[in-house]
Design a protein around this motif. Structure first.
Motif, mmCIF file in Angstrom:
data_model
loop_
_atom_site.group_PDB
_atom_site.id
_atom_site.type_symbol
_atom_site.label_atom_id
_atom_site.label_comp_id
_atom_site.label_asym_id
_atom_site.label_seq_id
_atom_site.Cartn_x
_atom_site.Cartn_y
_atom_site.Cartn_z
ATOM 1 N N HIS A 48 25.225 11.799 -4.902
ATOM 2 C CA HIS A 48 26.557 11.478 -5.406
ATOM 3 C C HIS A 48 26.585 10.114 -6.092
ATOM 4 O O HIS A 48 26.173 9.116 -5.514
ATOM 5 C CB HIS A 48 27.582 11.450 -4.273
ATOM 6 N N GLU A 49 27.123 10.093 -7.306
ATOM 7 C CA GLU A 49 27.477 8.849 -7.976
ATOM 8 C C GLU A 49 28.974 8.672 -7.695
ATOM 9 O O GLU A 49 29.784 9.492 -8.129
ATOM 10 C CB GLU A 49 27.199 8.951 -9.472
ATOM 11 N N VAL A 50 29.341 7.624 -6.960
ATOM 12 C CA VAL A 50 30.710 7.469 -6.455
ATOM 13 C C VAL A 50 31.466 6.411 -7.262
ATOM 14 O O VAL A 50 30.928 5.343 -7.570
ATOM 15 C CB VAL A 50 30.707 7.104 -4.954
ATOM 16 N N PHE A 51 32.727 6.727 -7.562
ATOM 17 C CA PHE A 51 33.609 5.847 -8.319
ATOM 18 C C PHE A 51 34.902 5.623 -7.550
ATOM 19 O O PHE A 51 35.262 6.423 -6.689
ATOM 20 C CB PHE A 51 33.952 6.484 -9.673
ATOM 21 N N VAL A 52 35.597 4.544 -7.902
ATOM 22 C CA VAL A 52 36.935 4.296 -7.379
ATOM 23 C C VAL A 52 37.888 4.065 -8.540
ATOM 24 O O VAL A 52 37.503 3.550 -9.588
ATOM 25 C CB VAL A 52 37.001 3.081 -6.418
ATOM 26 N N ALA A 53 39.128 4.463 -8.318
ATOM 27 C CA ALA A 53 40.233 4.111 -9.203
ATOM 28 C C ALA A 53 41.014 3.043 -8.458
ATOM 29 O O ALA A 53 41.376 3.237 -7.290
ATOM 30 C CB ALA A 53 41.108 5.324 -9.482
ATOM 31 N N GLN A 54 41.252 1.917 -9.114
ATOM 32 C CA GLN A 54 41.967 0.842 -8.430
ATOM 33 C C GLN A 54 42.973 0.199 -9.366
ATOM 34 O O GLN A 54 42.864 0.284 -10.584
ATOM 35 C CB GLN A 54 41.011 -0.206 -7.889
ATOM 36 N N GLU A 55 43.950 -0.409 -8.723
ATOM 37 C CA GLU A 55 44.966 -1.157 -9.452
ATOM 38 C C GLU A 55 45.333 -2.365 -8.604
ATOM 39 O O GLU A 55 45.595 -2.216 -7.406
ATOM 40 C CB GLU A 55 46.185 -0.266 -9.692
ATOM 41 N N ASP A 56 45.297 -3.529 -9.211
ATOM 42 C CA ASP A 56 45.618 -4.771 -8.502
ATOM 43 C C ASP A 56 44.802 -4.924 -7.225
ATOM 44 O O ASP A 56 45.322 -5.353 -6.188
ATOM 45 C CB ASP A 56 47.120 -4.852 -8.187
ATOM 46 N N GLY A 57 43.532 -4.520 -7.279
ATOM 47 C CA GLY A 57 42.635 -4.666 -6.147
ATOM 48 C C GLY A 57 42.771 -3.616 -5.069
ATOM 49 O O GLY A 57 42.048 -3.657 -4.070
ATOM 50 N N THR A 58 43.683 -2.659 -5.232
ATOM 51 C CA THR A 58 43.885 -1.604 -4.240
ATOM 52 C C THR A 58 43.224 -0.322 -4.714
ATOM 53 O O THR A 58 43.466 0.121 -5.844
ATOM 54 C CB THR A 58 45.395 -1.354 -4.016
ATOM 55 N N VAL A 59 42.407 0.270 -3.869
ATOM 56 C CA VAL A 59 41.766 1.540 -4.188
ATOM 57 C C VAL A 59 42.809 2.647 -4.066
ATOM 58 O O VAL A 59 43.387 2.854 -3.002
ATOM 59 C CB VAL A 59 40.545 1.811 -3.281
ATOM 60 N N LEU A 60 43.039 3.346 -5.175
ATOM 61 C CA LEU A 60 44.031 4.423 -5.228
ATOM 62 C C LEU A 60 43.405 5.803 -5.100
ATOM 63 O O LEU A 60 44.082 6.766 -4.754
ATOM 64 C CB LEU A 60 44.799 4.365 -6.556
ATOM 65 N N GLY A 61 42.122 5.887 -5.427
ATOM 66 C CA GLY A 61 41.436 7.171 -5.380
ATOM 67 C C GLY A 61 39.952 6.974 -5.524
ATOM 68 O O GLY A 61 39.469 5.876 -5.823
ATOM 69 N N THR A 62 39.240 8.048 -5.318
ATOM 70 C CA THR A 62 37.789 8.021 -5.419
ATOM 71 C C THR A 62 37.293 9.388 -5.874
ATOM 72 O O THR A 62 37.950 10.410 -5.647
ATOM 73 C CB THR A 62 37.144 7.629 -4.066
ATOM 74 N N TYR A 63 36.158 9.379 -6.544
ATOM 75 C CA TYR A 63 35.518 10.650 -6.880
ATOM 76 C C TYR A 63 34.011 10.482 -6.864
ATOM 77 O O TYR A 63 33.503 9.369 -6.946
ATOM 78 C CB TYR A 63 36.013 11.205 -8.218
ATOM 79 N N TYR A 64 33.326 11.609 -6.707
ATOM 80 C CA TYR A 64 31.874 11.603 -6.857
ATOM 81 C C TYR A 64 31.502 12.582 -7.962
ATOM 82 O O TYR A 64 32.209 13.546 -8.249
ATOM 83 C CB TYR A 64 31.141 11.931 -5.550
ATOM 84 N N LEU A 65 30.353 12.301 -8.578
ATOM 85 C CA LEU A 65 29.777 13.127 -9.632
ATOM 86 C C LEU A 65 28.348 13.419 -9.236
ATOM 87 O O LEU A 65 27.625 12.531 -8.772
ATOM 88 C CB LEU A 65 29.825 12.374 -10.964
ATOM 89 N N MET A 66 27.950 14.667 -9.425
ATOM 90 C CA MET A 66 26.588 15.075 -9.091
ATOM 91 C C MET A 66 26.225 16.319 -9.895
ATOM 92 O O MET A 66 27.098 16.936 -10.522
ATOM 93 C CB MET A 66 26.476 15.397 -7.599
ATOM 94 N N ALA A 67 24.967 16.686 -9.870
ATOM 95 C CA ALA A 67 24.564 17.975 -10.431
ATOM 96 C C ALA A 67 25.044 19.071 -9.492
ATOM 97 O O ALA A 67 24.918 18.950 -8.268
ATOM 98 C CB ALA A 67 23.044 18.041 -10.596
ATOM 99 N N ASN A 68 25.608 20.123 -10.056
ATOM 100 C CA ASN A 68 26.118 21.219 -9.240
ATOM 101 C C ASN A 68 24.992 21.960 -8.531
ATOM 102 O O ASN A 68 25.150 22.379 -7.393
ATOM 103 C CB ASN A 68 26.929 22.186 -10.110
ATOM 104 N N GLN A 69 23.894 22.136 -9.209
ATOM 105 C CA GLN A 69 22.724 22.821 -8.651
ATOM 106 C C GLN A 69 21.475 22.060 -9.079
ATOM 107 O O GLN A 69 21.548 21.126 -9.874
ATOM 108 C CB GLN A 69 22.651 24.268 -9.157
#
Length: 161
Positions: A48-69
């Protein structure tokens, strides 16, 4: 809103989103009884390559990206997305998905596939469709929802080329 790669400093904020979402058992086909260590092991998996969505230093969400297979299916990406409850309905999931589509293209993926979108997760299904994903398969009663019982799940797909 900024979307960026997750760092070690984001770990606890990410788990504050991921652990209760998995425990609720309404959207991910993952064990509901994972503790924070187990939830972290899942979200920060080695592929997993993991990301965060943030605003004003607060994490609002997260996602991971990977190969499906692997092997012959490694050109198709897969992602998982979670938004903090207080940030839901504010465009965070849309922004993360749009970001993930660009990142997947940068990494050379030719398509993105979601393997198990729970049919009762109507907001997610509608959003993915607005972003160009098609339901390419229905898995009848493939998900045991804690409130609705056995419900369908969808396989959703979008080309990136």
């Amino acid at each position: 809103m900024e979307i960026r790669p997750a760092t070690d400093a984001d770990h606890e904020a990410i788990l504050d989103i991921v652990a209760p979402t998995l425990a609720a058992g309404e959207t991910y086909a993952i064990a509901r009884d994972l503790d924070r260590v187990g939830a972290g092991a899942y979200w920060f998996g080695p592929t997993h390559e993991v990301f965060v969505a943030q605003e004003d230093g607060t994490v609002l969400g997260t996602y991971y990206l990977m190969a499906n297979q692997q092997g012959g299916g490694a050109h198709v990406a897969n992602c998982g997305y979670m938004t903090a409850p207080a940030a839901q309905g504010k465009g965070v999931a849309r922004a993360m998905c749009e970001h993930s589509l660009l990142r997947a293209k940068e990494r050379g993926f030719r398509a993105m596939q979601f393997n198990h979108v729970v049919s009762t997760n109507a907001r997610a299904v509608a959003l993915w469709q607005k972003l160009g994903f098609d339901i390419v398969g229905t898995l009848p009663q493939a998900f045991n929802h804690p409130g609705h019982g056995y419900v369908d799940s969808y396989v959703m797909f979008r080309s990136l080329i």
